[in-house]
Design a protein around this motif. Sequence first.
Motif, short mmCIF file in Angstrom:
data_model
loop_
_atom_site.label_atom_id
_atom_site.label_comp_id
_atom_site.label_asym_id
_atom_site.label_seq_id
_atom_site.Cartn_x
_atom_site.Cartn_y
_atom_site.Cartn_z
N LEU A 177 0.84 -1.20 0.00
CA LEU A 177 0.00 0.00 0.00
C LEU A 177 0.87 1.25 0.00
O LEU A 177 2.02 1.22 0.44
N GLU A 198 -2.38 5.07 2.26
CA GLU A 198 -3.30 3.94 2.37
C GLU A 198 -3.02 3.14 3.64
O GLU A 198 -3.94 2.68 4.30
N LEU A 223 -5.78 2.46 6.46
CA LEU A 223 -6.16 1.08 6.75
C LEU A 223 -5.99 0.76 8.23
O LEU A 223 -6.92 0.26 8.88
#
Length: 164
Positions: free
Chosen positions: A124, A128, A132
């Motif tokens: 990622l 991100e 997350l």
Amino acid sequence: MNSPVPERTVRDLTGLLVQAGHAMNTRLSVALAEIGSSPRKHCVLVHAMEAERTQSQLAALAGLDKTTMVVTADELERDGLAERRPSATDRRARVISVTPAGEELVSRGTEIVDRVHAAALDELSPGERQVLVDALDKLQRLPAGGPASGPEEKQVRRPRRPRQ
């Protein structure tokens, strides 16, 4: 005659989380097998090192049912990684105490777990990753049966079987 499947209006979050969890658990299982450990053993040993805890407390922290916790504790004892001992604060209770061999396994296992997690997060972008991790942290803290649940949602317990 089969009825048509209702069209979903919201993404299957549970399915995605279960599949992602299964994929991560599989990666961890393969990696920890290199040192003769598993995600379950590693988790129990880590929580047992943090504080004096009973099997029930460790089972709750590791998300294990009672039977799986007993089997895990038996394996840890058999492998010389932990011992069941009387609690220092409650003579009726028994706690899981990690042996020096268990501490060494946790140290090696933590390096492996960190490596596996870092490799997954490397898939990622930095933004991100943070989103997350923050979102998963928030979701895991939601109370069971909270405002998003319907009246039918209750903690599921199996009925007790009569003793014979």
